[in-house]
Design an enzyme around this catalytic site. Structure first.
Site, PDB file in Angstrom:
ATOM      1  N   ARG A  39       5.606 -13.128   9.622  1.00  0.00           N
ATOM      2  CA  ARG A  39       6.266 -11.873   9.324  1.00  0.00           C
ATOM      3  C   ARG A  39       7.591 -11.786  10.089  1.00  0.00           C
ATOM      4  O   ARG A  39       7.836 -12.557  11.018  1.00  0.00           O
ATOM      5  CB  ARG A  39       5.359 -10.690   9.701  1.00  0.00           C
ATOM      6  CG  ARG A  39       5.050 -10.606  11.169  1.00  0.00           C
ATOM      7  CD  ARG A  39       4.137  -9.425  11.469  1.00  0.00           C
ATOM      8  NE  ARG A  39       4.795  -8.164  11.163  1.00  0.00           N
ATOM      9  CZ  ARG A  39       4.174  -6.999  11.166  1.00  0.00           C
ATOM     10  NH1 ARG A  39       2.873  -6.931  11.414  1.00  0.00           N
ATOM     11  NH2 ARG A  39       4.836  -5.891  10.904  1.00  0.00           N
ATOM     12  N   LYS A  73       4.298  -0.091  10.331  1.00  0.00           N
ATOM     13  CA  LYS A  73       4.269   1.081   9.460  1.00  0.00           C
ATOM     14  C   LYS A  73       3.539   2.244  10.138  1.00  0.00           C
ATOM     15  O   LYS A  73       3.916   3.404   9.981  1.00  0.00           O
ATOM     16  CB  LYS A  73       3.594   0.730   8.141  1.00  0.00           C
ATOM     17  CG  LYS A  73       3.733   1.822   7.080  1.00  0.00           C
ATOM     18  CD  LYS A  73       2.928   1.516   5.836  1.00  0.00           C
ATOM     19  CE  LYS A  73       3.539   0.424   5.019  1.00  0.00           C
ATOM     20  NZ  LYS A  73       2.829   0.239   3.723  1.00  0.00           N
ATOM     21  N   GLU A  96       0.869  -1.169   0.000  1.00  0.00           N
ATOM     22  CA  GLU A  96       0.000   0.000   0.000  1.00  0.00           C
ATOM     23  C   GLU A  96       0.914   1.230   0.000  1.00  0.00           C
ATOM     24  O   GLU A  96       1.812   1.323   0.840  1.00  0.00           O
ATOM     25  CB  GLU A  96      -0.888   0.004   1.238  1.00  0.00           C
ATOM     26  CG  GLU A  96      -1.831  -1.188   1.328  1.00  0.00           C
ATOM     27  CD  GLU A  96      -2.564  -1.229   2.654  1.00  0.00           C
ATOM     28  OE1 GLU A  96      -3.406  -0.335   2.903  1.00  0.00           O
ATOM     29  OE2 GLU A  96      -2.267  -2.135   3.464  1.00  0.00           O
TER      30      GLU A  96
END
Length: 566
Positions: free
Chosen positions: A264, A274, A37
Protein backbone atom coordinates in the site's frame (compact mmCIF):
# COMPACT_ATOMS: atom_id res chain seq x y z
CA UNK A 1 -11.47 11.26 -22.46
CA UNK A 2 -7.71 11.69 -22.29
CA UNK A 3 -5.84 8.40 -22.11
CA UNK A 4 -4.65 8.18 -18.46
CA UNK A 5 -2.01 5.59 -19.36
CA UNK A 6 -0.09 6.87 -22.39
CA UNK A 7 2.81 4.55 -21.52
CA UNK A 8 2.58 1.03 -20.17
CA UNK A 9 4.56 0.58 -16.94
CA UNK A 10 6.07 -2.72 -15.85
CA UNK A 11 5.84 -4.42 -12.46
CA UNK A 12 5.47 -7.87 -10.95
CA UNK A 13 1.65 -7.82 -11.12
CA UNK A 14 1.62 -6.90 -14.78
CA UNK A 15 4.19 -9.65 -15.36
CA UNK A 16 1.83 -12.17 -13.73
CA UNK A 17 -1.10 -10.98 -15.83
CA UNK A 18 0.98 -11.14 -19.01
CA UNK A 19 2.15 -14.66 -18.18
CA UNK A 20 -1.41 -15.78 -17.47
CA UNK A 21 -2.61 -14.38 -20.78
CA UNK A 22 0.24 -16.06 -22.65
CA UNK A 23 -0.60 -19.39 -20.99
CA UNK A 24 -4.29 -19.09 -21.78
CA UNK A 25 -5.25 -18.94 -18.11
CA UNK A 26 -8.76 -17.58 -17.50
CA UNK A 27 -9.27 -18.19 -21.23
CA UNK A 28 -7.01 -15.23 -21.89
CA UNK A 29 -9.43 -12.86 -20.16
CA UNK A 30 -8.37 -9.99 -17.90
CA UNK A 31 -11.04 -8.76 -15.50
CA UNK A 32 -9.97 -6.64 -12.54
CA UNK A 33 -12.00 -4.63 -10.07
CA UNK A 34 -11.74 -1.67 -7.75
CA UNK A 35 -13.82 -2.67 -4.70
CA UNK A 36 -14.14 0.18 -2.16
CA UNK A 37 -16.32 -0.04 0.91
CA UNK A 38 -18.69 2.97 0.85
CA UNK A 39 -17.88 3.98 4.43
CA UNK A 40 -15.75 7.04 3.73
CA UNK A 41 -14.09 9.10 1.04
CA UNK A 42 -11.20 7.86 -1.09
CA UNK A 43 -7.64 8.99 -0.37
CA UNK A 44 -4.49 8.96 -2.45
CA UNK A 45 -3.74 5.38 -1.42
CA UNK A 46 -6.94 4.38 -3.20
CA UNK A 47 -5.76 6.40 -6.21
CA UNK A 48 -2.81 4.02 -6.50
CA UNK A 49 -5.19 1.04 -6.54
CA UNK A 50 -7.50 2.75 -9.03
CA UNK A 51 -4.62 3.46 -11.40
CA UNK A 52 -3.38 -0.11 -11.08
CA UNK A 53 -6.67 -1.94 -11.57
CA UNK A 54 -8.10 0.26 -14.30
CA UNK A 55 -4.66 0.57 -15.88
CA UNK A 56 -4.11 -3.19 -16.18
CA UNK A 57 -7.56 -3.65 -17.70
CA UNK A 58 -6.93 -0.89 -20.23
CA UNK A 59 -3.52 -2.27 -21.20
CA UNK A 60 -4.90 -5.70 -22.16
CA UNK A 61 -7.12 -6.16 -25.22
CA UNK A 62 -10.69 -6.71 -24.10
CA UNK A 63 -9.73 -6.05 -20.49
CA UNK A 64 -12.44 -4.89 -18.11
CA UNK A 65 -12.28 -3.26 -14.69
CA UNK A 66 -15.37 -3.37 -12.50
CA UNK A 67 -16.30 -0.76 -9.94
CA UNK A 68 -17.82 -2.72 -7.07
CA UNK A 69 -18.98 -1.43 -3.74
CA UNK A 70 -18.33 -3.98 -1.00
CA UNK A 71 -21.29 -2.76 1.03
CA UNK A 72 -21.80 -5.44 3.66
CA UNK A 73 -21.83 -3.26 6.79
CA UNK A 74 -25.13 -1.36 7.06
CA UNK A 75 -24.08 0.73 10.07
CA UNK A 76 -21.19 2.56 8.36
CA UNK A 77 -22.22 2.90 4.72
CA UNK A 78 -23.98 5.76 3.01
CA UNK A 79 -25.09 6.74 -0.53
CA UNK A 80 -23.06 9.95 -0.09
CA UNK A 81 -19.89 7.88 -0.14
CA UNK A 82 -21.04 5.93 -3.21
CA UNK A 83 -21.55 9.14 -5.17
CA UNK A 84 -18.26 10.64 -3.96
CA UNK A 85 -16.29 7.51 -4.92
CA UNK A 86 -17.75 7.44 -8.42
CA UNK A 87 -16.96 11.12 -8.86
CA UNK A 88 -13.36 10.62 -7.75
CA UNK A 89 -12.79 7.67 -10.08
CA UNK A 90 -14.12 9.68 -13.02
CA UNK A 91 -12.07 12.71 -12.02
CA UNK A 92 -8.91 10.61 -12.03
CA UNK A 93 -9.64 9.80 -15.66
CA UNK A 94 -11.12 6.30 -15.51
CA UNK A 95 -14.47 4.77 -16.40
CA UNK A 96 -16.01 1.41 -15.50
CA UNK A 97 -17.97 1.29 -18.80
CA UNK A 98 -21.23 0.21 -17.20
CA UNK A 99 -19.60 -2.44 -15.04
CA UNK A 100 -20.78 -1.13 -11.68
CA UNK A 101 -21.78 -3.64 -9.03
CA UNK A 102 -22.68 -3.87 -5.35
CA UNK A 103 -21.98 -6.77 -3.01
CA UNK A 104 -25.48 -6.15 -1.65
CA UNK A 105 -26.81 -7.30 -5.03
CA UNK A 106 -25.47 -10.74 -4.16
CA UNK A 107 -26.96 -11.13 -0.66
CA UNK A 108 -29.30 -13.93 -1.75
CA UNK A 109 -26.50 -15.77 -3.58
CA UNK A 110 -24.16 -15.34 -0.62
CA UNK A 111 -26.82 -16.80 1.67
CA UNK A 112 -27.18 -19.77 -0.68
CA UNK A 113 -23.42 -20.31 -0.67
CA UNK A 114 -23.51 -20.34 3.14
CA UNK A 115 -26.20 -23.02 3.04
CA UNK A 116 -23.88 -25.07 0.80
CA UNK A 117 -21.14 -24.80 3.43
CA UNK A 118 -23.52 -25.91 6.18
CA UNK A 119 -24.72 -28.88 4.10
CA UNK A 120 -21.11 -29.91 3.45
CA UNK A 121 -20.31 -29.72 7.16
CA UNK A 122 -17.99 -26.75 6.51
CA UNK A 123 -19.89 -24.15 8.55
CA UNK A 124 -21.72 -24.08 11.88
CA UNK A 125 -23.76 -21.72 14.02
CA UNK A 126 -21.83 -20.69 17.11
CA UNK A 127 -23.49 -19.25 20.22
CA UNK A 128 -20.42 -18.14 22.14
CA UNK A 129 -20.31 -14.51 23.20
CA UNK A 130 -17.85 -12.21 21.45
CA UNK A 131 -15.61 -12.28 24.53
CA UNK A 132 -15.71 -16.10 24.70
CA UNK A 133 -14.85 -16.32 21.00
CA UNK A 134 -11.77 -14.19 21.60
CA UNK A 135 -10.71 -16.50 24.45
CA UNK A 136 -11.21 -19.63 22.33
CA UNK A 137 -9.40 -18.13 19.35
CA UNK A 138 -5.94 -18.40 20.89
CA UNK A 139 -2.97 -16.16 20.19
CA UNK A 140 -0.15 -15.86 17.69
CA UNK A 141 1.85 -18.38 19.76
CA UNK A 142 -0.96 -20.57 21.12
CA UNK A 143 -3.51 -22.53 19.06
CA UNK A 144 -7.21 -21.91 19.46
CA UNK A 145 -9.77 -24.29 20.98
CA UNK A 146 -12.86 -25.72 19.36
CA UNK A 147 -16.13 -24.08 20.35
CA UNK A 148 -18.51 -26.38 22.26
CA UNK A 149 -21.06 -25.59 19.54
CA UNK A 150 -18.76 -26.76 16.74
CA UNK A 151 -20.26 -30.27 16.88
CA UNK A 152 -23.82 -29.18 16.12
CA UNK A 153 -25.48 -31.30 13.46
CA UNK A 154 -26.02 -30.11 9.93
CA UNK A 155 -29.76 -30.09 10.55
CA UNK A 156 -29.45 -27.94 13.70
CA UNK A 157 -27.04 -25.53 12.00
CA UNK A 158 -29.33 -25.10 9.02
CA UNK A 159 -32.37 -24.55 11.24
CA UNK A 160 -30.57 -21.96 13.37
CA UNK A 161 -29.19 -20.18 10.33
CA UNK A 162 -32.64 -20.05 8.73
CA UNK A 163 -34.07 -18.59 11.95
CA UNK A 164 -31.21 -16.10 12.14
CA UNK A 165 -32.27 -14.82 8.74
CA UNK A 166 -35.92 -14.74 9.83
CA UNK A 167 -35.01 -12.34 12.62
CA UNK A 168 -35.81 -14.59 15.57
CA UNK A 169 -32.64 -13.74 17.50
CA UNK A 170 -31.16 -10.49 18.83
CA UNK A 171 -27.82 -9.07 17.74
CA UNK A 172 -24.91 -11.14 19.01
CA UNK A 173 -26.95 -14.22 19.92
CA UNK A 174 -25.38 -16.37 17.20
CA UNK A 175 -22.88 -16.19 14.34
CA UNK A 176 -22.20 -18.47 11.43
CA UNK A 177 -18.57 -19.63 11.38
CA UNK A 178 -16.50 -21.54 8.85
CA UNK A 179 -15.28 -24.90 10.11
CA UNK A 180 -11.61 -24.93 9.14
CA UNK A 181 -8.85 -25.43 11.74
CA UNK A 182 -8.67 -23.87 15.22
CA UNK A 183 -5.08 -25.02 15.48
CA UNK A 184 -3.91 -23.29 12.31
CA UNK A 185 -0.87 -21.01 12.69
CA UNK A 186 -2.80 -18.57 10.46
CA UNK A 187 -5.35 -17.00 12.81
CA UNK A 188 -7.56 -16.10 9.85
CA UNK A 189 -8.27 -19.82 9.39
CA UNK A 190 -9.38 -20.42 12.97
CA UNK A 191 -13.05 -20.78 12.15
CA UNK A 192 -13.64 -17.20 10.99
CA UNK A 193 -17.08 -15.61 11.26
CA UNK A 194 -19.06 -15.66 8.02
CA UNK A 195 -22.34 -14.05 9.14
CA UNK A 196 -23.46 -11.84 12.02
CA UNK A 197 -26.91 -10.84 13.21
CA UNK A 198 -27.35 -7.12 12.82
CA UNK A 199 -30.81 -5.59 13.01
CA UNK A 200 -29.93 -2.49 11.01
CA UNK A 201 -31.35 -1.07 7.80
CA UNK A 202 -29.10 -1.21 4.78
CA UNK A 203 -28.97 1.86 2.53
CA UNK A 204 -29.89 -0.27 -0.51
CA UNK A 205 -31.81 -3.30 0.81
CA UNK A 206 -33.60 -1.59 3.68
CA UNK A 207 -34.77 -4.04 6.38
CA UNK A 208 -34.92 -7.04 4.05
CA UNK A 209 -31.91 -8.57 5.82
CA UNK A 210 -30.96 -8.78 9.49
CA UNK A 211 -27.91 -10.98 8.94
CA UNK A 212 -24.94 -9.61 7.04
CA UNK A 213 -21.91 -11.40 5.57
CA UNK A 214 -18.39 -10.70 6.81
CA UNK A 215 -16.03 -8.96 4.40
CA UNK A 216 -13.69 -11.98 4.15
CA UNK A 217 -16.65 -14.07 3.04
CA UNK A 218 -18.50 -11.66 0.76
CA UNK A 219 -15.44 -10.25 -0.99
CA UNK A 220 -14.02 -13.44 -2.59
CA UNK A 221 -17.47 -14.66 -3.56
CA UNK A 222 -18.34 -11.32 -5.15
CA UNK A 223 -15.13 -11.65 -7.19
CA UNK A 224 -16.13 -15.17 -8.17
CA UNK A 225 -19.67 -14.20 -9.14
CA UNK A 226 -18.37 -11.41 -11.37
CA UNK A 227 -15.72 -13.57 -13.03
CA UNK A 228 -12.80 -11.51 -11.78
CA UNK A 229 -9.53 -13.00 -13.02
CA UNK A 230 -7.01 -11.05 -10.94
CA UNK A 231 -8.12 -9.86 -7.52
CA UNK A 232 -5.50 -7.23 -6.71
CA UNK A 233 -5.36 -6.01 -3.11
CA UNK A 234 -2.95 -4.49 -0.64
CA UNK A 235 -0.39 -6.40 1.36
CA UNK A 236 -2.34 -6.59 4.63
CA UNK A 237 -4.62 -9.13 2.92
CA UNK A 238 -1.77 -11.57 2.18
CA UNK A 239 -2.53 -13.58 5.32
CA UNK A 240 -6.19 -13.63 4.29
CA UNK A 241 -5.44 -15.26 0.92
CA UNK A 242 -5.77 -18.86 2.22
CA UNK A 243 -9.23 -17.96 3.54
CA UNK A 244 -10.08 -16.24 0.24
CA UNK A 245 -9.18 -19.42 -1.65
CA UNK A 246 -10.97 -21.65 0.89
CA UNK A 247 -14.25 -19.72 0.61
CA UNK A 248 -14.21 -19.84 -3.19
CA UNK A 249 -13.30 -23.54 -3.32
CA UNK A 250 -15.62 -24.86 -0.60
CA UNK A 251 -18.71 -23.02 -1.83
CA UNK A 252 -18.22 -24.46 -5.33
CA UNK A 253 -18.24 -20.91 -6.68
CA UNK A 254 -18.49 -20.59 -10.48
CA UNK A 255 -15.08 -19.00 -10.93
CA UNK A 256 -11.64 -19.07 -9.28
CA UNK A 257 -10.12 -15.58 -9.08
CA UNK A 258 -6.43 -15.20 -8.32
CA UNK A 259 -5.58 -12.88 -5.41
CA UNK A 260 -2.36 -10.86 -5.77
CA UNK A 261 -1.09 -8.49 -3.08
CA UNK A 262 0.98 -5.33 -3.42
CA UNK A 263 2.35 -2.78 -0.97
CA UNK A 264 0.00 0.00 0.00
CA UNK A 265 0.98 3.63 -0.31
CA UNK A 266 2.37 5.24 2.86
CA UNK A 267 3.11 8.97 2.80
CA UNK A 268 5.15 10.82 5.39
CA UNK A 269 3.24 13.25 7.63
CA UNK A 270 -0.10 12.15 6.16
CA UNK A 271 -3.12 10.42 7.66
CA UNK A 272 -3.68 7.42 5.38
CA UNK A 273 -6.09 5.43 7.55
CA UNK A 274 -9.75 5.71 6.63
CA UNK A 275 -10.65 5.15 10.29
CA UNK A 276 -8.42 8.02 11.40
CA UNK A 277 -9.68 10.25 8.60
CA UNK A 278 -13.23 9.56 9.75
CA UNK A 279 -12.20 10.45 13.30
CA UNK A 280 -10.78 13.77 12.09
CA UNK A 281 -14.01 14.58 10.28
CA UNK A 282 -16.38 13.40 13.02
CA UNK A 283 -14.51 15.31 15.74
CA UNK A 284 -14.38 18.39 13.48
CA UNK A 285 -10.60 18.50 13.74
CA UNK A 286 -10.65 19.28 10.01
CA UNK A 287 -13.22 21.11 7.91
CA UNK A 288 -14.62 17.97 6.25
CA UNK A 289 -13.65 15.26 3.79
CA UNK A 290 -12.47 17.89 1.31
CA UNK A 291 -10.21 19.71 3.76
CA UNK A 292 -7.04 20.50 1.76
CA UNK A 293 -4.87 19.33 4.68
CA UNK A 294 -5.88 15.67 4.37
CA UNK A 295 -4.87 13.36 1.49
CA UNK A 296 -8.38 12.46 0.41
CA UNK A 297 -8.87 12.83 -3.31
CA UNK A 298 -11.52 15.46 -2.56
CA UNK A 299 -9.04 17.32 -0.34
CA UNK A 300 -6.27 17.16 -2.93
CA UNK A 301 -8.66 18.38 -5.61
CA UNK A 302 -9.73 21.34 -3.49
CA UNK A 303 -6.11 22.12 -2.78
CA UNK A 304 -5.45 22.35 -6.51
CA UNK A 305 -3.92 18.99 -7.36
CA UNK A 306 -4.55 17.67 -10.85
CA UNK A 307 -5.52 14.16 -11.88
CA UNK A 308 -2.54 14.10 -14.23
CA UNK A 309 -0.10 14.81 -11.40
CA UNK A 310 -1.60 12.10 -9.19
CA UNK A 311 -1.51 9.54 -11.99
CA UNK A 312 2.11 10.43 -12.79
CA UNK A 313 3.00 10.10 -9.11
CA UNK A 314 1.33 6.68 -8.86
CA UNK A 315 3.09 5.48 -11.98
CA UNK A 316 6.45 6.74 -10.72
CA UNK A 317 6.30 5.03 -7.30
CA UNK A 318 5.35 1.82 -9.04
CA UNK A 319 4.02 -1.40 -7.59
CA UNK A 320 6.12 -3.32 -5.08
CA UNK A 321 5.73 -6.35 -2.85
CA UNK A 322 7.33 -4.76 0.22
CA UNK A 323 5.91 -1.88 2.26
CA UNK A 324 7.78 1.40 2.02
CA UNK A 325 7.22 5.01 2.96
CA UNK A 326 7.14 7.68 0.26
CA UNK A 327 8.21 11.22 1.08
CA UNK A 328 5.48 13.84 0.71
CA UNK A 329 8.01 15.94 -1.20
CA UNK A 330 7.83 13.46 -4.07
CA UNK A 331 4.11 14.03 -4.47
CA UNK A 332 4.75 17.78 -4.32
CA UNK A 333 7.39 17.41 -7.05
CA UNK A 334 4.85 15.91 -9.44
CA UNK A 335 2.25 18.60 -8.84
CA UNK A 336 4.89 21.30 -9.35
CA UNK A 337 5.95 19.70 -12.62
CA UNK A 338 2.39 19.52 -13.86
CA UNK A 339 1.29 22.98 -12.75
CA UNK A 340 4.46 24.55 -14.13
CA UNK A 341 3.31 23.53 -17.61
CA UNK A 342 -0.35 24.44 -17.32
CA UNK A 343 -0.70 27.34 -14.86
CA UNK A 344 -0.84 30.97 -16.01
CA UNK A 345 1.49 33.29 -14.10
CA UNK A 346 0.02 36.18 -12.15
CA UNK A 347 1.32 38.61 -9.56
CA UNK A 348 -0.07 38.51 -6.05
CA UNK A 349 1.14 40.15 -2.85
CA UNK A 350 0.36 38.15 0.29
CA UNK A 351 1.85 40.51 2.91
CA UNK A 352 1.56 43.97 1.33
CA UNK A 353 3.98 46.83 1.87
CA UNK A 354 3.01 50.17 0.29
CA UNK A 355 5.38 51.76 -2.21
CA UNK A 356 5.01 55.31 -3.52
CA UNK A 357 7.04 56.14 -6.64
CA UNK A 358 7.49 59.84 -6.05
CA UNK A 359 8.67 60.83 -9.53
CA UNK A 360 5.97 58.85 -11.36
CA UNK A 361 3.22 61.14 -12.69
CA UNK A 362 0.12 61.17 -10.51
CA UNK A 363 -3.03 59.88 -12.23
CA UNK A 364 -1.01 58.03 -14.88
CA UNK A 365 -1.72 54.35 -15.51
CA UNK A 366 0.37 52.23 -17.87
CA UNK A 367 -0.49 48.80 -19.17
CA UNK A 368 2.53 46.54 -18.79
CA UNK A 369 2.81 43.46 -20.98
CA UNK A 370 3.24 40.31 -18.89
CA UNK A 371 3.93 36.76 -20.06
CA UNK A 372 1.21 34.27 -19.11
CA UNK A 373 3.39 31.19 -19.07
CA UNK A 374 7.02 31.05 -20.24
CA UNK A 375 6.69 27.25 -20.48
CA UNK A 376 3.87 27.61 -23.01
CA UNK A 377 4.43 30.28 -25.69
CA UNK A 378 0.89 29.72 -26.97
CA UNK A 379 -0.47 31.07 -23.67
CA UNK A 380 0.32 34.59 -24.89
CA UNK A 381 0.52 37.74 -22.79
CA UNK A 382 -1.73 39.90 -20.65
CA UNK A 383 -1.88 43.58 -19.69
CA UNK A 384 -1.17 44.55 -16.07
CA UNK A 385 -1.89 48.10 -14.81
CA UNK A 386 1.03 50.08 -13.33
CA UNK A 387 0.61 53.28 -11.33
CA UNK A 388 2.32 55.61 -8.86
CA UNK A 389 1.27 53.65 -5.75
CA UNK A 390 2.06 49.96 -5.61
CA UNK A 391 2.29 47.13 -3.13
CA UNK A 392 5.20 44.71 -2.82
CA UNK A 393 5.86 41.84 -0.42
CA UNK A 394 7.11 42.83 3.00
CA UNK A 395 9.80 40.14 2.70
CA UNK A 396 11.16 41.87 -0.39
CA UNK A 397 12.43 44.78 1.70
CA UNK A 398 14.98 44.91 4.49
CA UNK A 399 15.95 48.16 6.16
CA UNK A 400 19.25 46.61 7.21
CA UNK A 401 19.85 43.95 4.57
CA UNK A 402 21.99 40.95 5.51
CA UNK A 403 24.64 39.50 3.24
CA UNK A 404 23.31 37.88 0.07
CA UNK A 405 20.00 39.72 0.32
CA UNK A 406 19.70 41.46 -3.05
CA UNK A 407 16.13 42.70 -2.92
CA UNK A 408 14.98 46.20 -2.03
CA UNK A 409 16.74 48.18 0.71
CA UNK A 410 17.48 51.88 1.36
CA UNK A 411 19.55 53.25 -1.51
CA UNK A 412 19.27 49.99 -3.44
CA UNK A 413 17.70 49.30 -6.82
CA UNK A 414 15.56 46.41 -8.00
CA UNK A 415 13.50 45.72 -11.07
CA UNK A 416 9.74 45.60 -10.77
CA UNK A 417 8.60 42.58 -12.78
CA UNK A 418 7.56 43.60 -16.34
CA UNK A 419 8.03 47.28 -15.42
CA UNK A 420 10.83 49.62 -14.33
CA UNK A 421 13.88 49.72 -12.13
CA UNK A 422 13.10 51.53 -8.89
CA UNK A 423 15.32 52.83 -6.12
CA UNK A 424 14.35 53.09 -2.44
CA UNK A 425 14.87 56.67 -1.26
CA UNK A 426 13.04 56.67 2.05
CA UNK A 427 11.18 54.74 4.71
CA UNK A 428 8.01 55.82 6.54
CA UNK A 429 7.34 54.31 9.96
CA UNK A 430 4.49 54.29 12.43
CA UNK A 431 5.58 56.77 15.14
CA UNK A 432 4.21 54.58 17.94
CA UNK A 433 5.29 51.10 16.92
CA UNK A 434 8.23 51.85 14.65
CA UNK A 435 6.73 49.51 12.05
CA UNK A 436 7.51 50.33 8.43
CA UNK A 437 4.28 51.41 6.76
CA UNK A 438 5.49 52.82 3.45
CA UNK A 439 8.49 53.01 1.15
CA UNK A 440 9.38 56.03 -0.95
CA UNK A 441 11.03 55.26 -4.26
CA UNK A 442 11.97 56.76 -7.57
CA UNK A 443 11.89 55.07 -10.95
CA UNK A 444 14.09 55.30 -14.01
CA UNK A 445 11.79 55.87 -17.03
CA UNK A 446 14.48 54.58 -19.40
CA UNK A 447 14.39 51.09 -17.94
CA UNK A 448 10.92 49.91 -18.95
CA UNK A 449 10.93 46.16 -19.35
CA UNK A 450 11.11 45.07 -22.96
CA UNK A 451 11.97 48.51 -24.32
CA UNK A 452 14.90 49.09 -26.64
CA UNK A 453 16.30 51.52 -24.08
CA UNK A 454 16.46 48.92 -21.31
CA UNK A 455 20.16 48.40 -20.58
CA UNK A 456 20.97 48.59 -16.89
CA UNK A 457 20.89 45.34 -14.97
CA UNK A 458 20.14 44.79 -11.29
CA UNK A 459 20.55 41.74 -9.06
CA UNK A 460 16.89 41.20 -8.17
CA UNK A 461 13.43 41.36 -9.70
CA UNK A 462 10.37 41.54 -7.45
CA UNK A 463 6.63 41.35 -8.11
CA UNK A 464 4.01 43.97 -7.29
CA UNK A 465 0.40 45.01 -7.78
CA UNK A 466 -1.06 48.44 -8.48
CA UNK A 467 -2.83 49.78 -5.39
CA UNK A 468 -5.70 51.30 -7.33
CA UNK A 469 -6.41 48.15 -9.35
CA UNK A 470 -5.57 45.23 -7.05
CA UNK A 471 -8.28 42.78 -6.00
CA UNK A 472 -8.44 41.84 -2.30
CA UNK A 473 -8.24 38.17 -1.43
CA UNK A 474 -7.82 35.69 1.39
CA UNK A 475 -5.01 33.20 0.97
CA UNK A 476 -4.84 29.92 2.85
CA UNK A 477 -1.42 28.40 3.39
CA UNK A 478 -1.29 24.71 4.25
CA UNK A 479 1.42 22.96 6.21
CA UNK A 480 1.65 19.28 7.26
CA UNK A 481 -1.30 18.24 9.39
CA UNK A 482 0.92 16.13 11.65
CA UNK A 483 4.01 17.11 13.59
CA UNK A 484 5.29 13.51 13.63
CA UNK A 485 4.79 10.48 11.41
CA UNK A 486 2.10 8.20 12.81
CA UNK A 487 4.39 5.20 12.35
CA UNK A 488 6.76 6.64 14.96
CA UNK A 489 4.30 6.82 17.86
CA UNK A 490 3.17 4.01 20.22
CA UNK A 491 -0.27 2.56 19.39
CA UNK A 492 -1.62 3.52 22.82
CA UNK A 493 -0.79 7.22 22.37
CA UNK A 494 -3.56 9.64 21.35
CA UNK A 495 -2.48 10.36 17.82
CA UNK A 496 -4.69 13.46 17.58
CA UNK A 497 -2.26 15.17 19.96
CA UNK A 498 0.19 15.19 17.04
CA UNK A 499 -1.95 17.57 14.98
CA UNK A 500 0.00 20.61 13.88
CA UNK A 501 -1.66 23.80 15.21
CA UNK A 502 0.03 25.68 12.35
CA UNK A 503 -1.34 23.39 9.62
CA UNK A 504 -3.57 26.18 8.30
CA UNK A 505 -2.57 29.83 8.11
CA UNK A 506 -5.15 32.29 6.83
CA UNK A 507 -3.79 35.48 5.31
CA UNK A 508 -6.26 38.32 4.88
CA UNK A 509 -5.61 41.60 3.16
CA UNK A 510 -3.79 39.92 0.29
CA UNK A 511 -3.87 41.60 -3.13
CA UNK A 512 -3.95 40.02 -6.59
CA UNK A 513 -3.95 41.25 -10.17
CA UNK A 514 -7.28 42.69 -11.39
CA UNK A 515 -7.54 39.98 -14.05
CA UNK A 516 -8.28 37.40 -11.36
CA UNK A 517 -11.47 39.10 -10.22
CA UNK A 518 -13.69 36.74 -12.24
CA UNK A 519 -11.55 33.61 -11.80
CA UNK A 520 -13.82 30.54 -11.47
CA UNK A 521 -13.67 28.08 -8.60
CA UNK A 522 -10.88 25.56 -9.19
CA UNK A 523 -8.84 27.81 -11.48
CA UNK A 524 -5.12 27.34 -10.89
CA UNK A 525 -2.41 29.97 -11.04
CA UNK A 526 1.23 30.42 -10.27
CA UNK A 527 1.65 33.41 -8.00
CA UNK A 528 5.05 34.52 -9.29
CA UNK A 529 7.92 33.82 -6.89
CA UNK A 530 5.48 32.41 -4.31
CA UNK A 531 3.79 29.18 -5.34
CA UNK A 532 0.84 27.54 -7.02
CA UNK A 533 -2.65 28.46 -5.89
CA UNK A 534 -6.23 27.64 -6.82
CA UNK A 535 -9.56 29.36 -6.28
CA UNK A 536 -11.43 27.84 -3.33
CA UNK A 537 -15.21 27.20 -3.31
CA UNK A 538 -15.48 29.62 -0.38
CA UNK A 539 -14.88 32.47 -2.83
CA UNK A 540 -17.73 34.91 -3.36
CA UNK A 541 -18.41 37.83 -5.66
CA UNK A 542 -17.10 40.15 -2.96
CA UNK A 543 -14.03 38.18 -1.95
CA UNK A 544 -11.68 35.66 -3.54
CA UNK A 545 -10.19 32.80 -1.53
CA UNK A 546 -7.08 30.99 -2.73
CA UNK A 547 -5.59 27.73 -1.50
CA UNK A 548 -1.86 27.20 -1.79
CA UNK A 549 -1.32 23.93 -3.61
CA UNK A 550 2.43 23.89 -3.22
CA UNK A 551 5.14 26.48 -2.76
CA UNK A 552 7.94 27.39 -5.13
CA UNK A 553 11.53 26.92 -4.13
CA UNK A 554 12.67 30.13 -2.46
CA UNK A 555 16.44 30.59 -2.81
CA UNK A 556 16.67 33.34 -0.19
CA UNK A 557 14.52 31.44 2.33
CA UNK A 558 16.93 28.53 2.02
CA UNK A 559 19.93 30.81 2.59
CA UNK A 560 18.28 32.49 5.57
CA UNK A 561 17.37 29.18 7.16
CA UNK A 562 20.94 27.94 6.77
CA UNK A 563 22.28 31.13 8.38
CA UNK A 564 19.97 30.73 11.38
CA UNK A 565 21.00 27.13 11.99
CA UNK A 566 24.73 27.66 11.49
Amino acid sequence: MTDPNPTVPSDFIRDIVAADCAAGKHNGRVVTRFPPEPNGYLHIGHAKSICLNFGIAKENPGGICHLRFDDTNPTTEDPEYVEAIQDDVHWLGFDWQGKKFFASDYFEQLYSFAVVLIQKGKAYVDSLTAEQMREYRGTLTEPGRNSPFRARSIEENFDLFRRMRAGEFPDGAHVLRAKIDMGSPNINLRDPVLYRIRHAAHYRTGTEWCIYPAYDYAHPLSDAIEGITHSICTLEFEDHRPLYDWVVAETDAPHRPQQIEFARLNLTFAVMSKRKLLELVDKKLVAGWDDPRIPTIKGLRRRGYTAEAIRAFCEHIGVAKRDAVVEMQLLEYFIREDLNKRSPRVMAVLNPLKVVIENYPEGTVEEMEAVNNPEDPSAGTRRVPFSRVLYIEQDDFREDPPKQFFRLAPGREVRLRYAYIVKCTGVVKDPQTGTITELRCTYDPDTKSGSSQEQRKVKATIHWVSAAHAVPAEVRLYNPLLTTDLAKIPPDQDWTQLLNPQSLERLTGCLVEPGLKQAPVGARFQFERTGYFCVDPDSTQTGLVFNRTVSLKDAWAKIEKAQKTS
